[in-house]
Design a protein around this motif. Structure first.
Motif, PDB file in Angstrom:
ATOM      1  N   GLU A  35      42.290  30.124  66.378  1.00 39.76           N
ATOM      2  CA  GLU A  35      43.577  29.643  65.674  1.00 39.76           C
ATOM      3  C   GLU A  35      44.069  28.549  66.281  1.00 39.76           C
ATOM      4  OE1 GLU A  35      47.237  32.533  64.647  1.00 39.76           O
ATOM      5  OE2 GLU A  35      47.521  32.294  66.644  1.00 39.76           O
ATOM      6  N   LEU A  36      44.674  27.577  65.581  1.00 43.24           N
ATOM      7  CA  LEU A  36      45.005  26.310  65.699  1.00 43.24           C
ATOM      8  C   LEU A  36      46.433  26.424  65.802  1.00 43.24           C
ATOM      9  CD1 LEU A  36      43.701  23.519  66.411  1.00 43.24           C
ATOM     10  CD2 LEU A  36      44.444  22.872  64.126  1.00 43.24           C
ATOM     11  N   ALA A  37      47.164  26.181  66.851  1.00 39.36           N
ATOM     12  CA  ALA A  37      48.535  26.449  66.975  1.00 39.36           C
ATOM     13  C   ALA A  37      49.532  25.376  67.179  1.00 39.36           C
ATOM     14  CB  ALA A  37      48.739  27.440  68.042  1.00 39.36           C
ATOM     15  N   GLU A  38      50.397  24.973  66.461  1.00 37.91           N
ATOM     16  CA  GLU A  38      51.191  23.880  66.427  1.00 37.91           C
ATOM     17  C   GLU A  38      52.244  24.270  67.635  1.00 37.91           C
ATOM     18  OE1 GLU A  38      53.717  20.965  63.345  1.00 37.91           O
ATOM     19  OE2 GLU A  38      53.722  23.217  63.156  1.00 37.91           O
ATOM     20  N   THR A  39      52.339  23.024  68.660  1.00 36.21           N
ATOM     21  CA  THR A  39      53.008  23.305  69.849  1.00 36.21           C
ATOM     22  C   THR A  39      54.449  22.221  69.597  1.00 36.21           C
ATOM     23  OG1 THR A  39      51.763  21.607  70.890  1.00 36.21           O
ATOM     24  CG2 THR A  39      50.938  23.897  71.315  1.00 36.21           C
ATOM     25  N   GLY A  40      54.517  21.638  68.676  1.00 36.06           N
ATOM     26  CA  GLY A  40      55.562  20.637  68.771  1.00 36.06           C
ATOM     27  C   GLY A  40      55.262  19.256  68.735  1.00 36.06           C
ATOM     28  N   GLU A  41      55.951  18.411  68.235  1.00 37.45           N
ATOM     29  CA  GLU A  41      55.609  16.897  68.302  1.00 37.45           C
ATOM     30  C   GLU A  41      54.366  16.461  67.749  1.00 37.45           C
ATOM     31  OE1 GLU A  41      56.753  15.589  72.293  1.00 37.45           O
ATOM     32  OE2 GLU A  41      58.857  16.463  72.405  1.00 37.45           O
ATOM     33  N   GLY A  42      53.669  17.008  66.902  1.00 39.37           N
ATOM     34  CA  GLY A  42      52.741  16.821  66.202  1.00 39.37           C
ATOM     35  C   GLY A  42      51.365  17.353  67.098  1.00 39.37           C
ATOM     36  N   HIS A  43      51.540  18.035  68.167  1.00 40.59           N
ATOM     37  CA  HIS A  43      50.361  18.369  68.969  1.00 40.59           C
ATOM     38  C   HIS A  43      49.892  19.990  68.541  1.00 40.59           C
ATOM     39  CE1 HIS A  43      50.978  15.125  71.706  1.00 40.59           C
ATOM     40  NE2 HIS A  43      52.374  15.420  71.654  1.00 40.59           N
ATOM     41  N   TRP A  44      48.533  20.191  68.780  1.00 38.35           N
ATOM     42  CA  TRP A  44      47.971  21.446  68.449  1.00 38.35           C
ATOM     43  C   TRP A  44      47.274  21.827  69.683  1.00 38.35           C
ATOM     44  CZ3 TRP A  44      48.526  23.550  63.548  1.00 38.35           C
ATOM     45  CH2 TRP A  44      49.052  22.646  62.626  1.00 38.35           C
ATOM     46  N   GLU A  45      47.146  23.397  69.882  1.00 36.30           N
ATOM     47  CA  GLU A  45      46.461  23.967  70.929  1.00 36.30           C
ATOM     48  C   GLU A  45      45.213  24.818  70.074  1.00 36.30           C
ATOM     49  OE1 GLU A  45      48.749  25.724  73.769  1.00 36.30           O
ATOM     50  OE2 GLU A  45      49.397  24.100  74.852  1.00 36.30           O
ATOM     51  N   LEU A  46      44.165  25.089  70.592  1.00 36.40           N
ATOM     52  CA  LEU A  46      43.002  25.961  70.181  1.00 36.40           C
ATOM     53  C   LEU A  46      43.294  27.179  70.941  1.00 36.40           C
ATOM     54  CD1 LEU A  46      40.798  26.197  68.180  1.00 36.40           C
ATOM     55  CD2 LEU A  46      39.359  25.416  69.647  1.00 36.40           C
ATOM     56  N   GLU A  47      43.480  28.176  70.126  1.00 33.96           N
ATOM     57  CA  GLU A  47      43.492  29.509  70.722  1.00 33.96           C
ATOM     58  C   GLU A  47      42.309  30.649  70.221  1.00 33.96           C
ATOM     59  OE1 GLU A  47      47.613  31.129  70.242  1.00 33.96           O
ATOM     60  OE2 GLU A  47      48.486  29.349  71.366  1.00 33.96           O
ATOM     61  N   PHE A  48      42.115  31.572  70.958  1.00 32.08           N
ATOM     62  CA  PHE A  48      41.252  32.463  70.442  1.00 32.08           C
ATOM     63  C   PHE A  48      41.830  33.894  70.361  1.00 32.08           C
ATOM     64  CE2 PHE A  48      38.578  29.267  71.849  1.00 32.08           C
ATOM     65  CZ  PHE A  48      37.338  29.055  70.766  1.00 32.08           C
ATOM     66  N   ARG A  49      41.472  34.618  69.340  1.00 30.23           N
ATOM     67  CA  ARG A  49      42.234  36.141  69.225  1.00 30.23           C
ATOM     68  C   ARG A  49      40.752  36.830  69.155  1.00 30.23           C
ATOM     69  NH1 ARG A  49      42.732  40.540  66.311  1.00 30.23           N
ATOM     70  NH2 ARG A  49      41.918  39.723  64.636  1.00 30.23           N
ATOM     71  N   ARG A  50      40.616  37.797  70.234  1.00 30.74           N
ATOM     72  CA  ARG A  50      39.520  38.710  70.316  1.00 30.74           C
ATOM     73  C   ARG A  50      39.688  39.786  69.376  1.00 30.74           C
ATOM     74  NH1 ARG A  50      38.868  42.067  75.731  1.00 30.74           N
ATOM     75  NH2 ARG A  50      37.134  42.826  74.461  1.00 30.74           N
TER      76      ARG A  50
END
Length: 485
Positions: free
Chosen positions: A225-240
């Motif tokens: 899951e690519l999660a938007e964190t604000g100000e144009g930034h993204w974080e990569l997360e994994f859901r098991r």
């Protein structure tokens, strides 16, 4: 259980970066000439079919079936019921599969379009469906409290988890409830699961144990899951995957193996096959494990290693994604009168057939028809036999297209993830070197947990730890490239 990478996007929906993602997905669809829309003639035929399906005489609406799927899903292929077998101490599994052939006739516009598409395409919350939604998400879907035509599988399972008998027939069924993985898992965790879910967990765990005993393995492939964190930034997360998803997947695998046993015994059918893994790919996975800081003893076999991975840990989740490399080479083989030379699915250590997702995958409709005919003692329909020669090639092409779509979506997501980190340095391990050009290859990075291409001014040191610099991350071209520092 999925064998492809599932990528989702979580964003506010109205940000600049979210719009860039939508535009990127639209560009991919335009480039590949794929669309969720269907030709007018196909939509018209689907609407007419939805109003006038071919219904079976057998009524099994007495079986208290349920569906377990993602919360938002409406294309419900499978409904489940399990009960104890009082005669053997084992279990009786009822598995109802949507009967697409009740709505789609050979050669009609919906059939022709489905044969052209081959399978539903997924990526970053986009979907290019195999069938028009009037069928796949409504009339043919096993929605709750609706009487539906289905292929009803009845599989007897002994107290060790081994399937002992199988029957499939056309029947009317009615699902009692549409449940979500998350809600059912919450009930399990709280100790308030229903009797049916309790039996699902028993059979699921028994099937997992049998899988391990025969040397098979199912990849617990996490959602990325690519999660938007604000100000144009993204974080990569994994859901098991939840245990409920794993148990549910084991029922699908049980049914696919039962279908394969019917077809192998009768010497006619369509199998899903996978050749043994290339040792070079296994060696690459050892290097990937090293890059991600995961211990993999040399004497430990691949299936046993996979079972040690915890998909809730990002590096382990990335390792599981990397293991999909060993699924390359999967295909289909048809046979009529004899057995194919290579009939096994090596990852499952068994013969196996796709029969449980006909709303989303073309081949399942054909394989299901073979099994219904075999159980009824009738001839396999001529339209199925006539398609056998071309079906493996058609599914190979649709699989190629699905992989191309998936890879383009992954590349877009990774470019969005890294676009503001150009110039940064990362610790990595070289997991592959181009055989023709030793200055190019692939690396695995621990944080963020991704694979990417790399180039250097000298030959890359295969298997060694290196420092790389991100030189390009362009969402418009979906390109990410690193340079050896």
């Amino acid at each position: 259980m999925p064998s492809n990478r599932v990528v989702k996007v979580r964003s506010s929906g109205d940000s600049v970066t979210a719009q860039e993602m939508r535009d990127g997905i639209a560009a991919i669809q335009a480039e590949m000439k794929v669309s969720a829309a269907f030709p007018e003639a196909v939509e018209r035929a689907a609407t007419e079919a939805a109003a006038d399906p071919r219904l079976p005489d057998l009524d099994r609406t007495d079986i208290e079936l349920i569906t377990i799927d993602p919360e938002s899903a409406r294309d419900l292929d499978q409904a489940l019921h399990i009960e104890r077998d009082p005669d053997t101490g084992g279990y009786v599994v009822h598995y109802a599969i949507a009967d697409v052939a009740a709505f789609v006739a050979p050669g009609d516009p919906v059939d022709v379009e489905a044969n052209r598409r081959g399978e539903t395409l997924y990526g970053a919350d986009s979907k290019i469906p195999l069938h028009p939604p009037v069928l796949s998400e409504d009339a043919a879907s096993l929605l709750p409290d609706q009487v539906r035509p289905a292929l009803l599988w009845t599989i007897k399972v002994d107290d060790t988890g081994e399937g002992t008998d199988v029957q499939v027939e056309r029947a009317l069924v009615r699902s009692r409830a549409k449940l979500s993985y998350e809600a059912v898992q919450a009930d399990v965790d709280a100790g308030r699961e229903s009797d049916l879910i309790g039996l699902l967990s028993e059979v699921g765990e028994l099937r997992l144990a049998r899988e391990a005993a025969r040397g098979g393995v199912s990849l617990p492939l996490p959602e990325q899951e690519l999660a938007e964190t604000g100000e144009g930034h993204w974080e990569l997360e994994f859901r098991r995957l939840t245990p409920v998803e794993t148990w549910n997947a084991q029922i699908s695998l049980l049914t696919g193996m039962a279908a394969a046993s019917l077809m192998v015994y009768a010497r006619v059918g369509i199998l899903r096959t996978l050749p043994p893994a290339d040792p070079r790919d296994v060696q690459r996975l050892h290097r990937t494990a090293r890059a991600l800081g995961i211990a993999w003893p040399a004497e430990q076999l691949y299936p046993d290693f996979v079972r040690t991975l915890d998909p809730s840990r990002p590096t382990h989740a990335a390792m599981i994604v990397a293991c999909t490399r060993l699924l390359r080479g999967a295909g289909y083989v048809t046979f009529n009168g004899g057995l194919p030379e290579q009939a096994q699915h090596s990852a499952l250590a068994s013969e196996y057939a796709h029969v449980t997702a006909p709303l989303r995958r073309l081949v399942d409709r054909y394989a299901g028809e073979v099994c219904v005919a075999l159980c009824a003692g009738t001839e396999v329909p001529e339209w199925v036999v006539a398609a056998m020669g071309e079906l493996p090639d058609s599914m190979r092409e649709s699989g190629r297209r699905a992989n191309q779509y998936e890879n383009a979506i992954v590349n877009l997501c990774e470019a969005e993830l890294l676009h503001d980190r150009v110039g940064d340095s990362f610790a990595a391990v070289v997991v592959e070197v181009d055989e023709k050009d030793g200055t190019r290859g692939d690396i695995t990075i621990e944080d963020p947990a991704i694979e990417a291409s790399v180039r250097a001014e000298r030959d890359l040191p295969l298997g060694e730890e290196v420092t790389v610099e991100l030189v390009q991350a362009d969402p418009a071209s979906r390109s990410v490239e690193f340079r050896l520092a």
